[in-house]
Design a protein around this motif. Structure first.
Motif, PDB file in Angstrom:
ATOM      1  N   PHE A 136       0.846  -1.183   0.000  1.00 40.21           N
ATOM      2  CA  PHE A 136       0.000   0.000   0.000  1.00 40.21           C
ATOM      3  C   PHE A 136       0.886   1.240   0.000  1.00 40.21           C
ATOM      4  O   PHE A 136       1.851   1.324   0.768  1.00 40.21           O
ATOM      5  N   PHE A 137       0.541   2.174  -0.880  1.00 40.92           N
ATOM      6  CA  PHE A 137       1.260   3.440  -1.002  1.00 40.92           C
ATOM      7  C   PHE A 137       0.329   4.589  -0.607  1.00 40.92           C
ATOM      8  O   PHE A 137      -0.895   4.472  -0.678  1.00 40.92           O
ATOM      9  N   VAL A 138       0.929   5.688  -0.205  1.00 41.25           N
ATOM     10  CA  VAL A 138       0.192   6.906   0.098  1.00 41.25           C
ATOM     11  C   VAL A 138       0.764   8.037  -0.736  1.00 41.25           C
ATOM     12  O   VAL A 138       1.994   8.197  -0.816  1.00 41.25           O
TER      13      VAL A 138
ATOM     14  N   LYS B 268      -3.252   4.215  12.184  1.00 46.56           N
ATOM     15  CA  LYS B 268      -4.110   4.966  11.273  1.00 46.56           C
ATOM     16  C   LYS B 268      -4.318   4.224   9.956  1.00 46.56           C
ATOM     17  O   LYS B 268      -5.464   4.048   9.506  1.00 46.56           O
ATOM     18  N   TYR B 269      -3.231   3.764   9.339  1.00 48.11           N
ATOM     19  CA  TYR B 269      -3.366   3.106   8.045  1.00 48.11           C
ATOM     20  C   TYR B 269      -4.024   1.739   8.172  1.00 48.11           C
ATOM     21  O   TYR B 269      -4.764   1.312   7.272  1.00 48.11           O
ATOM     22  N   ALA B 270      -3.797   1.034   9.272  1.00 47.90           N
ATOM     23  CA  ALA B 270      -4.458  -0.248   9.482  1.00 47.90           C
ATOM     24  C   ALA B 270      -5.971  -0.073   9.557  1.00 47.90           C
ATOM     25  O   ALA B 270      -6.733  -0.869   8.999  1.00 47.90           O
ATOM     26  N   GLU B 271      -6.418   0.971  10.228  1.00 48.98           N
ATOM     27  CA  GLU B 271      -7.850   1.221  10.337  1.00 48.98           C
ATOM     28  C   GLU B 271      -8.443   1.627   8.997  1.00 48.98           C
ATOM     29  O   GLU B 271      -9.589   1.293   8.684  1.00 48.98           O
ATOM     30  N   MET B 272      -7.659   2.320   8.172  1.00 48.59           N
ATOM     31  CA  MET B 272      -8.132   2.669   6.839  1.00 48.59           C
ATOM     32  C   MET B 272      -8.259   1.426   5.948  1.00 48.59           C
ATOM     33  O   MET B 272      -9.208   1.306   5.163  1.00 48.59           O
ATOM     34  N   ILE B 273      -7.317   0.512   6.077  1.00 46.51           N
ATOM     35  CA  ILE B 273      -7.305  -0.670   5.219  1.00 46.51           C
ATOM     36  C   ILE B 273      -8.372  -1.676   5.639  1.00 46.51           C
ATOM     37  O   ILE B 273      -9.053  -2.266   4.801  1.00 46.51           O
ATOM     38  N   GLU B 274      -8.535  -1.886   6.929  1.00 44.73           N
ATOM     39  CA  GLU B 274      -9.582  -2.787   7.404  1.00 44.73           C
ATOM     40  C   GLU B 274     -10.272  -2.151   8.614  1.00 44.73           C
ATOM     41  O   GLU B 274      -9.939  -2.449   9.765  1.00 44.73           O
ATOM     42  N   PRO B 275     -11.236  -1.280   8.369  1.00 44.97           N
ATOM     43  CA  PRO B 275     -11.867  -0.544   9.467  1.00 44.97           C
ATOM     44  C   PRO B 275     -12.745  -1.418  10.356  1.00 44.97           C
ATOM     45  O   PRO B 275     -13.370  -2.368   9.889  1.00 44.97           O
ATOM     46  N   GLY B 276     -12.728  -1.087  11.638  1.00 48.57           N
ATOM     47  CA  GLY B 276     -13.693  -1.666  12.561  1.00 48.57           C
ATOM     48  C   GLY B 276     -13.399  -3.045  13.099  1.00 48.57           C
ATOM     49  O   GLY B 276     -14.246  -3.627  13.770  1.00 48.57           O
ATOM     50  N   THR B 277     -12.215  -3.617  12.835  1.00 51.97           N
ATOM     51  CA  THR B 277     -11.905  -4.944  13.349  1.00 51.97           C
ATOM     52  C   THR B 277     -10.751  -4.862  14.345  1.00 51.97           C
ATOM     53  O   THR B 277      -9.864  -4.021  14.207  1.00 51.97           O
TER      54      THR B 277
ATOM     55  N   TYR C 135       2.660  -3.248   8.785  1.00 55.54           N
ATOM     56  CA  TYR C 135       2.669  -1.796   8.626  1.00 55.54           C
ATOM     57  C   TYR C 135       4.049  -1.235   8.936  1.00 55.54           C
ATOM     58  O   TYR C 135       4.666  -1.587   9.935  1.00 55.54           O
ATOM     59  N   PHE C 136       4.510  -0.367   8.050  1.00 53.50           N
ATOM     60  CA  PHE C 136       5.880   0.120   8.128  1.00 53.50           C
ATOM     61  C   PHE C 136       6.070   1.096   9.290  1.00 53.50           C
ATOM     62  O   PHE C 136       5.190   1.942   9.534  1.00 53.50           O
ATOM     63  N   PRO C 137       7.205   1.022   9.980  1.00 52.17           N
ATOM     64  CA  PRO C 137       7.544   2.106  10.897  1.00 52.17           C
ATOM     65  C   PRO C 137       7.738   3.393  10.097  1.00 52.17           C
ATOM     66  O   PRO C 137       8.057   3.349   8.895  1.00 52.17           O
ATOM     67  N   SER C 138       7.551   4.535  10.740  1.00 51.17           N
ATOM     68  CA  SER C 138       7.591   5.807  10.015  1.00 51.17           C
ATOM     69  C   SER C 138       8.932   6.036   9.330  1.00 51.17           C
ATOM     70  O   SER C 138       8.985   6.637   8.253  1.00 51.17           O
TER      71      SER C 138
ATOM     72  N   GLU D 281      -1.027   8.429 -10.334  1.00 52.25           N
ATOM     73  CA  GLU D 281      -0.997   9.866 -10.610  1.00 52.25           C
ATOM     74  C   GLU D 281       0.374  10.421 -10.232  1.00 52.25           C
ATOM     75  O   GLU D 281       0.964   9.986  -9.254  1.00 52.25           O
ATOM     76  N   PRO D 282       0.907  11.376 -11.005  1.00 49.40           N
ATOM     77  CA  PRO D 282       2.181  11.989 -10.624  1.00 49.40           C
ATOM     78  C   PRO D 282       2.088  12.604  -9.229  1.00 49.40           C
ATOM     79  O   PRO D 282       1.026  13.053  -8.801  1.00 49.40           O
ATOM     80  N   GLY D 283       3.216  12.604  -8.530  1.00 47.29           N
ATOM     81  CA  GLY D 283       3.252  13.169  -7.190  1.00 47.29           C
ATOM     82  C   GLY D 283       4.253  12.443  -6.325  1.00 47.29           C
ATOM     83  O   GLY D 283       4.990  11.566  -6.788  1.00 47.29           O
ATOM     84  N   GLU D 284       4.276  12.802  -5.065  1.00 43.49           N
ATOM     85  CA  GLU D 284       5.196  12.186  -4.099  1.00 43.49           C
ATOM     86  C   GLU D 284       4.491  11.041  -3.393  1.00 43.49           C
ATOM     87  O   GLU D 284       3.396  11.204  -2.848  1.00 43.49           O
ATOM     88  N   TYR D 285       5.131   9.873  -3.386  1.00 41.50           N
ATOM     89  CA  TYR D 285       4.558   8.681  -2.776  1.00 41.50           C
ATOM     90  C   TYR D 285       5.509   8.112  -1.730  1.00 41.50           C
ATOM     91  O   TYR D 285       6.734   8.260  -1.822  1.00 41.50           O
ATOM     92  N   ARG D 286       4.921   7.422  -0.765  1.00 41.88           N
ATOM     93  CA  ARG D 286       5.702   6.615   0.167  1.00 41.88           C
ATOM     94  C   ARG D 286       4.914   5.334   0.434  1.00 41.88           C
ATOM     95  O   ARG D 286       3.677   5.321   0.349  1.00 41.88           O
ATOM     96  N   ALA D 287       5.622   4.251   0.705  1.00 35.54           N
ATOM     97  CA  ALA D 287       4.979   2.969   0.984  1.00 35.54           C
ATOM     98  C   ALA D 287       4.716   2.862   2.482  1.00 35.54           C
ATOM     99  O   ALA D 287       5.551   3.265   3.297  1.00 35.54           O
ATOM    100  N   VAL D 288       3.554   2.316   2.855  1.00 40.35           N
ATOM    101  CA  VAL D 288       3.178   2.293   4.269  1.00 40.35           C
ATOM    102  C   VAL D 288       2.825   0.909   4.784  1.00 40.35           C
ATOM    103  O   VAL D 288       2.741   0.715   6.010  1.00 40.35           O
ATOM    104  N   ALA D 289       2.610  -0.078   3.918  1.00 40.86           N
ATOM    105  CA  ALA D 289       2.216  -1.401   4.401  1.00 40.86           C
ATOM    106  C   ALA D 289       2.473  -2.456   3.348  1.00 40.86           C
ATOM    107  O   ALA D 289       2.505  -2.164   2.147  1.00 40.86           O
ATOM    108  N   ALA D 290       2.643  -3.686   3.813  1.00 37.58           N
ATOM    109  CA  ALA D 290       2.810  -4.850   2.941  1.00 37.58           C
ATOM    110  C   ALA D 290       1.684  -5.835   3.194  1.00 37.58           C
ATOM    111  O   ALA D 290       1.133  -5.907   4.298  1.00 37.58           O
ATOM    112  N   ALA D 291       1.340  -6.601   2.173  1.00 33.15           N
ATOM    113  CA  ALA D 291       0.375  -7.695   2.302  1.00 33.15           C
ATOM    114  C   ALA D 291       1.046  -8.960   1.781  1.00 33.15           C
ATOM    115  O   ALA D 291       1.763  -8.929   0.777  1.00 33.15           O
TER     116      ALA D 291
END
Length: 234
Positions: A55-57, A156-165, A113-116, A88-98
């Protein structure tokens, strides 16, 4: 939508698990861009797995204005090399692996989920008509995303990827899904307990040195994306 991003990635991983061929997304225009990286995840300091997805942001285009950053699932992968094509063009960073365990009959999905510091190290600028390389990493991860141990960005990103569990503890997550009948619906098919999702927090990471590493990745990318119309040399 985060749930749609997860379902798209889950569908890709399940297809790979079943031995189906996942096609390479073709460029949407002559200026289509992408980002790629190589990633392995080590659990408990023992077993090491090639990541099947990432997952990228995308950072806010205007640093002075607030925007809602959302994880975007990779749309192609091979042998631990992961691609977000038609980005889309822009600045990206990777935040998680599956990834999957690879054990016979186990269709469970695991997220790390990646450390910052690792997310920051993966930051790359995606430009029109180019494939940006975000690096090659070995991520060490521990089970559970508990507020007293995980970083705020991981939660934060974990809740976005699978909310409510529940995500703090392997067995707590498993029992919750067994009790609630939490299914993933993909292509009209319900995948029950056998397709569980479990969450891990990344703790430390190693990055391979460049530029030789970047050259190796691009050579592999030429083979991975062959015939799909991508110009790896740009």
């Amino acid at each position: 939508m985060p749930r749609l991003a997860q379902i798209a990635l889950v569908a890709m991983l399940l297809a790979g698990c079943a031995g189906q061929s996942v096609p390479v997304p073709r460029p949407e225009t002559a200026q289509s861009a992408g980002v790629g990286m190589e990633l392995k995840v080590r659990l408990y300091g023992l077993a090491t797995y090639r990541a099947d997805g990432a997952f990228f942001v995308r950072s806010c285009p205007d640093a002075s204005a607030a925007c809602e950053e959302r994880p975007i699932g990779s749309n192609y992968g091979k042998d631990g090399r992961l691609y977000l094509l038609n980005a889309e063009p822009g600045e990206y960073r990777a935040v998680a692996a599956a990834f999957r365990s690879g054990a016979p009959g186990d269709q469970s999905l695991y997220f790390a989920y990646f450390p910052s510091a690792m997310a920051e190290a993966s930051k790359v600028q995606v430009r029109p008509g180019q494939l940006a390389y975000a690096g090659s990493y070995l991520l060490s991860a521990a089970p559970g995303l508990c507020p007293d141990k995980a970083e705020p960005s991981q939660l934060k990103y974990a809740e976005m990827i699978e909310p409510g569990t529940p995500k703090c503890g392997f067995f707590k997550t498993l029992l919750h899904k067994m009790a609630t009948g939490d299914y993933l619906f993909i292509g009209g098919t319900a995948y029950p307990v056998g397709t569980q999702t479990f969450h891990y927090r990344g703790t430390t990471f190693e990055r391979r040195a460049e530029p030789a590493d970047a050259s190796e990745f691009r050579n592999a990318a030429r083979s991975d994306l062959t015939g799909a119309g991508w110009d790896i040399d740009n």
